[in-house]
Design an enzyme around this catalytic site. Structure first.
Site, PDB file in Angstrom:
ATOM      1  N   GLY A 239      33.997  28.654 -15.815  1.00  0.00           N
ATOM      2  CA  GLY A 239      32.954  29.771 -15.578  1.00  0.00           C
ATOM      3  C   GLY A 239      31.862  29.594 -15.698  1.00  0.00           C
ATOM      4  O   GLY A 239      30.522  30.469 -16.490  1.00  0.00           O
ATOM      5  N   GLU A 273      37.013  22.792 -15.921  1.00  0.00           N
ATOM      6  CA  GLU A 273      37.921  23.363 -14.599  1.00  0.00           C
ATOM      7  C   GLU A 273      36.664  24.430 -14.106  1.00  0.00           C
ATOM      8  O   GLU A 273      36.064  25.175 -13.224  1.00  0.00           O
ATOM      9  CB  GLU A 273      38.786  24.564 -14.559  1.00  0.00           C
ATOM     10  CG  GLU A 273      39.979  23.627 -14.992  1.00  0.00           C
ATOM     11  CD  GLU A 273      41.091  24.912 -15.876  1.00  0.00           C
ATOM     12  OE1 GLU A 273      42.644  24.418 -15.675  1.00  0.00           O
ATOM     13  OE2 GLU A 273      40.806  25.844 -15.445  1.00  0.00           O
ATOM     14  N   PRO A 274      35.631  23.401 -13.745  1.00  0.00           N
ATOM     15  CA  PRO A 274      34.062  23.415 -12.854  1.00  0.00           C
ATOM     16  C   PRO A 274      34.056  24.085 -11.957  1.00  0.00           C
ATOM     17  O   PRO A 274      34.408  22.895 -10.687  1.00  0.00           O
ATOM     18  CB  PRO A 274      33.202  22.865 -13.555  1.00  0.00           C
ATOM     19  CG  PRO A 274      33.603  21.790 -13.397  1.00  0.00           C
ATOM     20  CD  PRO A 274      34.983  22.093 -14.228  1.00  0.00           C
ATOM     21  N   GLY A 275      33.847  25.231 -11.299  1.00  0.00           N
ATOM     22  CA  GLY A 275      33.547  25.460  -9.708  1.00  0.00           C
ATOM     23  C   GLY A 275      32.118  25.899  -9.491  1.00  0.00           C
ATOM     24  O   GLY A 275      31.116  24.611  -8.753  1.00  0.00           O
ATOM     25  N   ARG A 276      32.047  27.031  -9.823  1.00  0.00           N
ATOM     26  CA  ARG A 276      30.573  27.620  -9.364  1.00  0.00           C
ATOM     27  C   ARG A 276      29.414  26.367  -9.676  1.00  0.00           C
ATOM     28  O   ARG A 276      28.261  26.298  -8.749  1.00  0.00           O
ATOM     29  CB  ARG A 276      30.434  28.892  -9.751  1.00  0.00           C
ATOM     30  CG  ARG A 276      28.979  29.280 -10.063  1.00  0.00           C
ATOM     31  CD  ARG A 276      28.328  31.019 -10.406  1.00  0.00           C
ATOM     32  NE  ARG A 276      30.283  31.854 -10.481  1.00  0.00           N
ATOM     33  CZ  ARG A 276      30.031  32.689  -9.653  1.00  0.00           C
ATOM     34  NH1 ARG A 276      30.080  32.644  -8.740  1.00  0.00           N
ATOM     35  NH2 ARG A 276      31.064  33.603  -9.929  1.00  0.00           N
ATOM     36  N   TYR A 316      30.637  42.306  -5.390  1.00  0.00           N
ATOM     37  CA  TYR A 316      30.302  42.450  -6.629  1.00  0.00           C
ATOM     38  C   TYR A 316      28.686  42.799  -6.898  1.00  0.00           C
ATOM     39  O   TYR A 316      27.732  42.667  -7.911  1.00  0.00           O
ATOM     40  CB  TYR A 316      30.283  41.149  -7.500  1.00  0.00           C
ATOM     41  CG  TYR A 316      31.277  40.147  -7.003  1.00  0.00           C
ATOM     42  CD1 TYR A 316      32.374  40.037  -7.728  1.00  0.00           C
ATOM     43  CD2 TYR A 316      31.152  38.691  -6.549  1.00  0.00           C
ATOM     44  CE1 TYR A 316      34.117  39.365  -7.200  1.00  0.00           C
ATOM     45  CE2 TYR A 316      32.012  38.467  -6.373  1.00  0.00           C
ATOM     46  CZ  TYR A 316      33.818  37.972  -6.528  1.00  0.00           C
ATOM     47  OH  TYR A 316      34.071  37.407  -6.472  1.00  0.00           O
ATOM     48  N   CYS A 343      31.065  47.236  10.534  1.00  0.00           N
ATOM     49  CA  CYS A 343      30.986  48.437  10.791  1.00  0.00           C
ATOM     50  C   CYS A 343      31.460  49.090   8.756  1.00  0.00           C
ATOM     51  O   CYS A 343      32.686  49.531   8.754  1.00  0.00           O
ATOM     52  CB  CYS A 343      32.250  48.565  11.389  1.00  0.00           C
ATOM     53  SG  CYS A 343      31.938  48.171  13.320  1.00  0.00           S
ATOM     54  N   GLU A 344      30.887  48.207   7.836  1.00  0.00           N
ATOM     55  CA  GLU A 344      30.821  49.214   6.257  1.00  0.00           C
ATOM     56  C   GLU A 344      29.514  49.089   5.976  1.00  0.00           C
ATOM     57  O   GLU A 344      28.773  48.357   6.201  1.00  0.00           O
ATOM     58  CB  GLU A 344      31.668  47.936   6.055  1.00  0.00           C
ATOM     59  CG  GLU A 344      32.755  47.460   6.094  1.00  0.00           C
ATOM     60  CD  GLU A 344      34.069  48.270   5.625  1.00  0.00           C
ATOM     61  OE1 GLU A 344      33.886  48.801   5.047  1.00  0.00           O
ATOM     62  OE2 GLU A 344      35.171  48.026   6.685  1.00  0.00           O
ATOM     63  N   TYR A 371      32.260  30.025  -3.539  1.00  0.00           N
ATOM     64  CA  TYR A 371      32.847  30.744  -3.504  1.00  0.00           C
ATOM     65  C   TYR A 371      31.870  31.848  -2.139  1.00  0.00           C
ATOM     66  O   TYR A 371      31.657  33.109  -1.635  1.00  0.00           O
ATOM     67  CB  TYR A 371      32.784  32.461  -4.683  1.00  0.00           C
ATOM     68  CG  TYR A 371      33.031  31.779  -5.535  1.00  0.00           C
ATOM     69  CD1 TYR A 371      34.572  31.769  -5.614  1.00  0.00           C
ATOM     70  CD2 TYR A 371      32.689  31.435  -7.033  1.00  0.00           C
ATOM     71  CE1 TYR A 371      35.465  31.434  -6.690  1.00  0.00           C
ATOM     72  CE2 TYR A 371      33.218  30.748  -7.597  1.00  0.00           C
ATOM     73  CZ  TYR A 371      34.748  30.139  -7.919  1.00  0.00           C
ATOM     74  OH  TYR A 371      35.421  30.252  -9.198  1.00  0.00           O
TER      75      TYR A 371
HETATM   76  C1  LIG Z   1      38.442  30.328 -11.089  1.00  0.00           C
HETATM   77  C2  LIG Z   1      38.529  29.732 -12.142  1.00  0.00           C
HETATM   78  C3  LIG Z   1      37.462  28.606 -12.126  1.00  0.00           C
HETATM   79  C4  LIG Z   1      36.532  27.910 -12.015  1.00  0.00           C
HETATM   80  O1  LIG Z   1      35.251  28.740 -12.176  1.00  0.00           O
HETATM   81  P1  LIG Z   1      33.644  28.923 -11.421  1.00  0.00           P
HETATM   82  O2  LIG Z   1      33.204  29.956 -12.590  1.00  0.00           O
HETATM   83  O3  LIG Z   1      33.588  28.735 -10.629  1.00  0.00           O
HETATM   84  O4  LIG Z   1      33.807  27.833 -13.190  1.00  0.00           O
HETATM   85  C5  LIG Z   1      37.896  27.542 -13.217  1.00  0.00           C
HETATM   86  N1  LIG Z   1      39.852  27.523 -14.308  1.00  0.00           N
HETATM   87  C6  LIG Z   1      40.666  28.950 -13.388  1.00  0.00           C
HETATM   88  C7  LIG Z   1      41.653  28.846 -13.584  1.00  0.00           C
HETATM   89  C8  LIG Z   1      40.441  29.777 -12.601  1.00  0.00           C
HETATM   90  O5  LIG Z   1      40.796  30.785 -12.153  1.00  0.00           O
END
Ligand SMILES: *Cc1c(COP(=O)(O)O)cnc(C)c1O
Length: 415
Positions: A239, A273-276, A316, A343-344, A371
């Site tokens: 997050g 759990e970093p993604g973004r 978003y 077409c939106e 994403y």
């Molecule tokens: C989506 C998600 C993440 C990653 O979130 P980011 O905002 O991309 O860091 C981590 N853990 C869980 C459970 C998620 O659903």
């Protein structure tokens, strides 16, 4: 880090390569990623935690095998939300025992697959799911490692669609069920309670909601410890936000410092759990301006990239900077809505953007590494874009552009 900049000729470059030739070579729309940026983001995040911890990259942010493989080589664990993501992690050389399986709707097939693969942990989101995992583990004569995902009822102060820790959201275990589930885990011969988890939302731009969530976890941890139950893990989820435009998210070091202060002397392992924050600013989407159009009210730049390629603006109202690949040009400056061919009316990449552009110019949509491709689709029967990873002076095609025959793969007509 931003891996791209204009060079002395006014050409946008990524690492040591100019982007326009890459766009000509591979065609557009094109996703471009920087290896250096991904690796640096990872090392910065992981390195900022100077306590017992593990970082598990959230695969859904960008699941390309090349990216998973780079991160696996740096020792990353992985946070997955489907059997498909588990298959990708294993294909990319990730180790199953560092995989955490999150998500509200795990099917029996997915649970079986994860148990067979020997994943590190299930993040459990309901009583019903815990019961199912216990049944499947018993059936296989295995012990399933689990953490219980709390819903701490915290406002992450982000977009409602990516807020996941408020009590009206579908995520996490309701507070009144938690105690009995902890008991169930402790007593069940086929469950092993690893700890507690939460994930309160995405694109958070301040530390305080994380701290609030962490304090909720710590309070429960301490209560259990006083009863003689020492949990090995606390999982804070992902997050951490990034700067797309004017946001000022905390740096990983600031975030980790705040966690370290609350953690104190406790020995529990903290999972992230970093993604973004790992991939967003390591990626660009390159598009070509097909037409410039004016409807008497507004200018439109109609590009060959659309909401099927990059959904965040449409979904978003997300703001991502849009810049020309060639800075020094003599096209008139005007304000455009940058839109796609779909077409939106929601099909836009950016609104009210000041740009000096003309037909056939190339544009970069910044902050597209997370994403972006992972939310892309074939809507309007559009082939999905190619993905290229730049590494210093080299570039590698890491996903070929889809061909038209890919569009109907698996379909058949009646005899
Ligand atoms: C989506 C998600 C993440 C990653 O979130 P980011 O905002 O991309 O860091 C981590 N853990 C869980 C459970 C998620 O659903």
């Amino acid at each position: 880090m931003q891996p791209f900049a204009y060079n002395e000729n006014g050409q946008l470059s990524i690492e040591e390569l100019e982007i326009a030739p890459l766009a000509r070579q591979h065609g557009t729309p094109l996703y471009l990623y920087s290896r250096q940026a991904i690796e640096q983001n990872w090392l910065q995040f992981d390195g900022a935690a100077r306590f017992n911890h593990r970082c598990c990259y959230a695969v859904k942010a960008n699941p390309n095998l090349a990216i998973l493989n780079l991160l696996a080589k740096l020792g990353a664990g992985f946070d997955i939300v489907s059997g498909g993501e588990l298959a990708r992690v294993l294909e990319a050389g990730g180790s199953a025992d560092k995989v955490i399986f999150s998500g509200t709707g795990k099917s029996r097939e997915e649970i079986d697959y994860a148990l067979d693969a020997g994943i590190g942990c299930f993040n459990v989101e309901s009583t019903q799911e815990l019961t199912r995992i216990a049944e499947r583990a018993a059936h296989k004569q295995q012990t399933a490692p689990v953490t219980l995902r709390l819903n701490p009822d915290i406002d992450a102060e982000t977009h409602p669609y990516i807020t996941t820790g408020k009590k009206h959201n579908k995520f996490g275990i309701p507070n009144n069920e938690l105690e009995s589930l902890i008991q169930l885990c402790l007593e069940h011969p086929h469950l092993e309670l690893r700890g507690l988890s939460c994930h309160i939302g995405s694109q958070l731009t301040s530390v305080s909601p994380f701290i609030h969530a962490f304090e909720t976890l710590l309070q429960l941890y301490d209560e259990l410890a006083s009863e003689g139950i020492e949990l090995p893990w606390l999982n804070l989820g992902g997050g951490l936000g990034v700067r797309y435009h004017k946001e000022t998210p905390p740096a990983p070091a600031e975030y980790m410092q705040a966690i370290a202060e609350r953690l104190g002397e406790r020995r529990v392992k903290i999972i992230f759990e970093p993604g973004r924050s790992i991939v967003a600013n390591a990626g660009l989407l390159i598009a070509r301006v097909e037409y410039i159009k004016n409807n008497g009210l507004q200018n439109f730049a109609i590009t060959n990239a659309a909401m099927n390629d990059l959904l965040r603006p449409a979904l978003y109202q997300a703001y991502q900077p849009i810049i020309p690949l060639s800075r020094d040009n003599d096209s008139p400056l005007a304000t455009y809505d940058v839109v796609g061919p779909i077409c939106e009316s929601g099909d836009f990449l950016g609104k009210d953007r000041e740009l000096s552009i003309t037909q056939d110019d190339l544009l970069a949509i910044c902050g597209s590494g997370a994403y972006g491709f992972s939310m892309s689709s074939n809507y309007n029967s559009r082939c999905r874009a190619a993905e290229v990873m730049v590494d210093g002076q080299q570039s590698h095609l890491i996903r070929a552009r889809e061909q038209q025959s890919d569009l109907w793969r698996g379909e058949s007509m009646l005899p």
